[in-house]
Design an enzyme around this catalytic site. Sequence first.
Site, PDB file in Angstrom:
ATOM      1  N   ASN A 124     -22.441 -34.989 -51.330  1.00  0.00           N
ATOM      2  CA  ASN A 124     -22.855 -36.336 -50.935  1.00  0.00           C
ATOM      3  C   ASN A 124     -22.170 -36.761 -49.642  1.00  0.00           C
ATOM      4  OD1 ASN A 124     -23.559 -39.077 -50.750  1.00  0.00           O
ATOM      5  ND2 ASN A 124     -23.583 -39.339 -52.961  1.00  0.00           N
ATOM      6  N   ASP A 125     -20.894 -37.115 -49.734  1.00  0.00           N
ATOM      7  CA  ASP A 125     -20.197 -37.650 -48.561  1.00  0.00           C
ATOM      8  C   ASP A 125     -20.124 -36.652 -47.412  1.00  0.00           C
ATOM      9  OD1 ASP A 125     -19.707 -40.039 -49.920  1.00  0.00           O
ATOM     10  OD2 ASP A 125     -17.855 -39.259 -50.793  1.00  0.00           O
ATOM     11  N   VAL A 126     -20.053 -35.363 -47.715  1.00  0.00           N
ATOM     12  CA  VAL A 126     -19.890 -34.355 -46.653  1.00  0.00           C
ATOM     13  C   VAL A 126     -21.198 -34.096 -45.909  1.00  0.00           C
ATOM     14  CG1 VAL A 126     -17.959 -33.249 -47.813  1.00  0.00           C
ATOM     15  CG2 VAL A 126     -20.278 -32.427 -48.251  1.00  0.00           C
TER      16      VAL A 126
END
Length: 480
Positions: free
Chosen positions: A405-407
């Site tokens: 997700n964040d990456v």
Amino acid sequence: MGGILSGLPPETLSVVYLVSGVLFILGLRKLTHPRTAERGNVISAAGMALAVGVTVLWFEILSPFVLAAALLVGGAVGTWLALSVETTDMPQLVGAFNGFGGGASALVAGAELVDQVGTVGPSELSATVSGAAAVTGLIGAVTFCGSLVAAGKLHGIYEDPIHYPAQNGVKVGVAGVAVLVGIVLVTQSSLGVVSMGPLVEPYWALLAVASILGVLFVIPIGGADMPVVIALLNAFSGLAAAATGFVLNNSVLIIAGTLVGASGFILTTIMCDSMNRSLTDVLFRAYGGPGAGGDGADDVYEGNVVSTSPEEVAMLLETARRVVIVPGYGMAVGQAQHAVAELAQLLDEDGVEVVFGIHPVAGRMPGHMNVLLAEANVPYEQMRELSDINPAFSRTDLVLVTGANDVVNPTAYSGEPSPIAGMPVLNVWEAETVVVNKRSLSPGYAGIPNPLFAMDNALMLFGDAREEIQALVNEYKGSR
């Protein structure tokens, strides 16, 4: 007290310790590359076995029966953990191991301090020994309690960061108290206090204060920063061991601890660079956590998210010539690494170029994704780091993101205030098509929505990672 080997020349012990140190260095060198990492682990383990074995035989500190029983129990527990703990639970196991190392160093240093005070008396106790004991107690207790908290967070016992009023000031204040207690310990040693009690009691007080500091140190840190915390605690455990080496005048402990501490700090720096954050930000400006943030998600996603199915994704794979698979923590939770590896193998057999794009902080500890993929027998040559894979996304037909997700969040480059602002991410949106496998549209550990999910070239494959990827594998097999 002399042991079985104590009749040999004194130089023998130093030579054996030197050989053990060389094995540690060679093992660490092998650990720098996935292909030789297993061999490096064996070499390092051999060096430790040699050092422990010779120490046990040289210094008969306890009866041979008690020492043998301790080694047997410890070896049995270690073997059981190695065989029973799932690879997905490896981060919390590593966190616990860091803690045990720090706790053991603190207890050993304390025991040696008690022994030396009782043997030579406070007036003859070296300031170097008491100073090294103070450093060991401080770092070891922080490492032990901090690692237990980190392991609990990684295991999902309490994932949300716990904030409290004036938390940074409290941490600095408690750290200052710990340092003062350590100074008292060293000062009493240099003054030659007559009673053992006043000299040794500050050490146990130091452990108590440092233990509180370890808890306060980790509880405010969110899950997004866990890879950095694990690397830092690993460095702390090494420093505690090295300091214990000075207390015991043991060269092999100094060598091994210094190697662990140095490599841990280097890894911490790499993790911070990968997040475009300083270590100070990680420790004193923690963010993120399940359920944190997420404001504005409806504005980002509403009417823009397109879902897909394994059947449709299989059709896209039939025409793809280049595919990049981006693994994340969702793959670990769903234990989908074997299904992902099978899909990559099928595509490779059909002449499709397949590589894995791995972000340095993907997962819950450094190298988490690499370990999972290696367990599934994915060739090391197919694993690419962020700097290597990012330029290739624009030439990629399809990117399959599973559990990340964040990456892969383009918000990092938006220039707007954000927990991940400026963080280098995988530019998956530059590919022709992006398929994101997630259970839902819930935010990652940074607690913010991901505009990638609503982009025109993005498709959402909702569901459990293992079930959906295995369904995709079955569909692709059927279409061959």
